[in-house]
Design an enzyme around this catalytic site. Structure first.
Site, PDB file in Angstrom:
ATOM      1  N   ASP A  35       3.332 -13.864  11.919  1.00 50.12           N
ATOM      2  CA  ASP A  35       2.022 -14.260  11.412  1.00 50.12           C
ATOM      3  C   ASP A  35       1.065 -13.057  11.457  1.00 50.12           C
ATOM      4  O   ASP A  35       0.550 -12.698  12.517  1.00 50.12           O
ATOM      5  CB  ASP A  35       1.528 -15.423  12.287  1.00 50.12           C
ATOM      6  CG  ASP A  35       0.198 -15.998  11.843  1.00 50.12           C
ATOM      7  OD1 ASP A  35      -0.539 -15.317  11.114  1.00 50.12           O
ATOM      8  OD2 ASP A  35      -0.100 -17.133  12.243  1.00 50.12           O
ATOM      9  N   GLU A  44       0.826  -1.223   0.000  1.00 49.79           N
ATOM     10  CA  GLU A  44       0.000   0.000   0.000  1.00 49.79           C
ATOM     11  C   GLU A  44       0.854   1.265   0.000  1.00 49.79           C
ATOM     12  O   GLU A  44       1.676   1.470   0.905  1.00 49.79           O
ATOM     13  CB  GLU A  44      -0.937  -0.006   1.227  1.00 49.79           C
ATOM     14  CG  GLU A  44      -1.890   1.179   1.200  1.00 49.79           C
ATOM     15  CD  GLU A  44      -3.017   1.100   2.224  1.00 49.79           C
ATOM     16  OE1 GLU A  44      -3.419  -0.011   2.604  1.00 49.79           O
ATOM     17  OE2 GLU A  44      -3.488   2.178   2.640  1.00 49.79           O
ATOM     18  N   LYS A 100      -8.015  -0.224  11.028  1.00 53.11           N
ATOM     19  CA  LYS A 100      -7.384  -0.720   9.788  1.00 53.11           C
ATOM     20  C   LYS A 100      -6.120   0.103   9.521  1.00 53.11           C
ATOM     21  O   LYS A 100      -5.086  -0.416   9.123  1.00 53.11           O
ATOM     22  CB  LYS A 100      -8.377  -0.612   8.630  1.00 53.11           C
ATOM     23  CG  LYS A 100      -7.918  -1.279   7.340  1.00 53.11           C
ATOM     24  CD  LYS A 100      -7.092  -0.389   6.435  1.00 53.11           C
ATOM     25  CE  LYS A 100      -6.686  -1.105   5.157  1.00 53.11           C
ATOM     26  NZ  LYS A 100      -5.806  -0.298   4.299  1.00 53.11           N
ATOM     27  N   HIS A 103      -1.837  10.740  -1.118  1.00 55.17           N
ATOM     28  CA  HIS A 103      -1.804   9.537  -1.956  1.00 55.17           C
ATOM     29  C   HIS A 103      -1.426   9.850  -3.394  1.00 55.17           C
ATOM     30  O   HIS A 103      -0.900   9.004  -4.101  1.00 55.17           O
ATOM     31  CB  HIS A 103      -3.182   8.870  -1.966  1.00 55.17           C
ATOM     32  CG  HIS A 103      -3.361   7.903  -0.843  1.00 55.17           C
ATOM     33  ND1 HIS A 103      -4.572   7.420  -0.462  1.00 55.17           N
ATOM     34  CD2 HIS A 103      -2.473   7.324  -0.022  1.00 55.17           C
ATOM     35  CE1 HIS A 103      -4.425   6.595   0.542  1.00 55.17           C
ATOM     36  NE2 HIS A 103      -3.159   6.525   0.832  1.00 55.17           N
TER      37      HIS A 103
HETATM   38  C1  MEV Z   1      -6.248   3.579   4.592  1.00 57.92           C
HETATM   39  O1  MEV Z   1      -5.529   2.405   4.269  1.00 57.92           O
HETATM   40  C2  MEV Z   1      -6.263   3.815   6.095  1.00 57.92           C
HETATM   41  C3  MEV Z   1      -7.163   4.963   6.581  1.00 57.92           C
HETATM   42  O2  MEV Z   1      -8.476   4.791   6.046  1.00 57.92           O
HETATM   43  C4  MEV Z   1      -7.192   4.901   8.092  1.00 57.92           C
HETATM   44  C5  MEV Z   1      -8.180   5.833   8.732  1.00 57.92           C
HETATM   45  O3  MEV Z   1      -9.216   6.148   8.129  1.00 57.92           O
HETATM   46  O4  MEV Z   1      -7.935   6.191   9.910  1.00 57.92           O
HETATM   47  C6  MEV Z   1      -6.662   6.300   6.089  1.00 57.92           C
END
Ligand code: MEV
Length: 425
Positions: free
Chosen positions: A278, A84, A262, A376
């Site tokens: 892992d 990513e 995430k 990004h």
């Molecule tokens: C993207 O991989 C992760 C984010 O969505 C985390 C977040 O929203 O805090 C930017």
């Protein structure tokens, strides 16, 4: 050029080789290991074939290092394997905002893993519980017989719990073996012991043992990290306040918490993968821990201190090892562990928690200000430039032009690449 500091201005602008030299400096990597890291030397197919089944090839993921990390007073470059874009840059940027305020401080709760033994058809579950506890020493000794090496290292079964779990049909007895697995992640040791001790458990309970397996909710193997992030470096006190509100949002709303966590795991899983650990075990543990109160919540906390700076903490299960499994068989993972310069799994766990915290700080900072798309775009443009066949030496120029034109689309980038290639003829 060589400094034993992870805080290197413009690290991202160095060549791949310069970055490799800096990140590995003083860590005792052999030329062969460096060559494996750089991809100049292939990863042996025999190793791949011995690691998993039905091998037909290999799948490569970029490996970067996060810079600017100071953890418990020591500078460290942190290897991260991820597909990513922005993840490594984000961790490095957030770590820079924490660097001058002391970096990250970590602690762990120890290296105890739980092994579960499920006992069915127990006619007297309450009495069975008592009998198990009366015979605790014998059960623990039986388990420890199975792994004298771990016991010699100071590990082995340290305690035992009996849980009575009400399923839809019945009350079942579940024995938890609390095993100190020391520097190993421990799944093999725990599962072997759980299987070995089952006949004794059946004898004591009068029930029928079925499942014998480690629990990934490693709540006795927690890693914590704390850091203070400079408000000015983050963009000011208003942004700090927005970050605190973003945390409060995530902590109260599972829909947001899933994305918030995430982002945390973007950092964590990259280091877990780079060190041959892992990723699924750590992810399962993290999400189960986030839901321990009964609702799914944030893995981090964010507050503003009296100076207006941002104070963050993280706590989550961190079942990672530095011996055994892919940490020892995967030559690149071995080299990554060397880059970290650590000697215990606890140290690794703390560093990984710090990366999770930094990653979350970076995501919340971007989300609370310009949004994440702006950051990004540059990396997206870089990916598109590679896809469009730009020569390595032309990539920065292509990206710069596309970003300045605010036109990061494949067709425009292809045009730019072709224009530059035309100039070179
Ligand atoms: C993207 O991989 C992760 C984010 O969505 C985390 C977040 O929203 O805090 C930017």
């Amino acid at each position: 050029m060589f400094v034993n500091r992870s805080r290197v201005k413009g690290f991202y602008q160095l060549s791949i080789n310069e970055r490799l030299e800096l990140a590995t400096h003083g860590r005792g990597l052999t030329e062969e290991e460096k060559s494996l890291l750089s991809g100049k030397q292939p990863f042996p197919m025999e190793t791949a074939d011995a690691m998993v089944e039905n091998v037909i090839g290999q799948f490569s993921i970029p490996l970067g290092v996060a810079s600017n990390f100071k953890v418990n007073g020591k500078d460290v470059f942190i290897p991260m394997a991820t597909e990513e874009p922005s993840v490594i840059a984000a961790a490095s940027n957030a770590a820079r905002a924490a660097y001058d305020l002391g970096g990250f401080h970590t602690s762990t709760s120890g290296t105890i893993m739980r092994g579960q033994v499920q006992v069915l058809d127990c006619i007297d579950p309450f009495a069975a519980r008592s009998r198990i506890l009366e015979n605790k020493e014998e059960i623990m000794n039986r388990c420890n017989e199975k792994d004298p090496t771990l016991v010699q290292l100071g590990g082995g079964v340290k305690d035992l719990e009996v849980h009575l779990v009400n399923t839809r049909k019945e009350t079942i007895v579940v024995i938890h073996l609390l095993v100190d697995t020391k520097d190993a992640m421990g799944a093999n040791a725990v599962n072997t012991m759980a299987e070995y001790v089952s006949p004794l458990i059946e004898k004591i309970t009068g029930g029928r043992v079925v499942l014998r397996i480690i629990s990934n909710l490693a709540d006795k193997r927690l890693a914590r990290a704390r850091g203070v992030f400079d408000a000015q470096a983050l963009g000011g006190v208003e942004i700090v306040k927005n970050i605190v509100s973003a945390f409060e949002f995530a902590d109260a709303d599972p829909y947001r918490a899933a994305t918030h966590n995430k982002g945390v795991m973007n950092g964590i899983s990259s280091v877990v993968l780079a060190t041959g650990n892992d990723t699924r075990a750590v992810e399962a543990g993290a999400h189960a821990y986030a839901a321990r109160s009964g609702s799914y919540r944030s893995l981090t906390t964010w507050e503003m201190n009296e100076d207006g700076n941002l104070v963050g903490t993280i706590e989550l299960p961190m079942a990672v090892g530095i011996i055994g499994g892919a940490t020892k068989t995967h030559p690149v993972a071995k080299a990554c562990l060397k880059i970290l310069g650590i000697t215990t799994s606890d140290e690794l766990a703390g560093i990984i928690a710090a990366v999770g915290l930094a990653e979350n700080a970076a995501s919340l900072r971007a989300l609370s200000s310009e949004g994440i798309q702006a950051g990004h775009m540059r990396l997206h443009a870089k990916n598109l430039a590679v896809m469009a066949g730009a020569a390595h030496s032309d990539i920065d120029r292509v990206v710069q032009q596309a970003v300045e034109e605010k036109d990061v689309r494949y067709d425009r980038i292809l045009q730019i690449v072709q224009e530059i290639q035309g100039e070179d003829l």
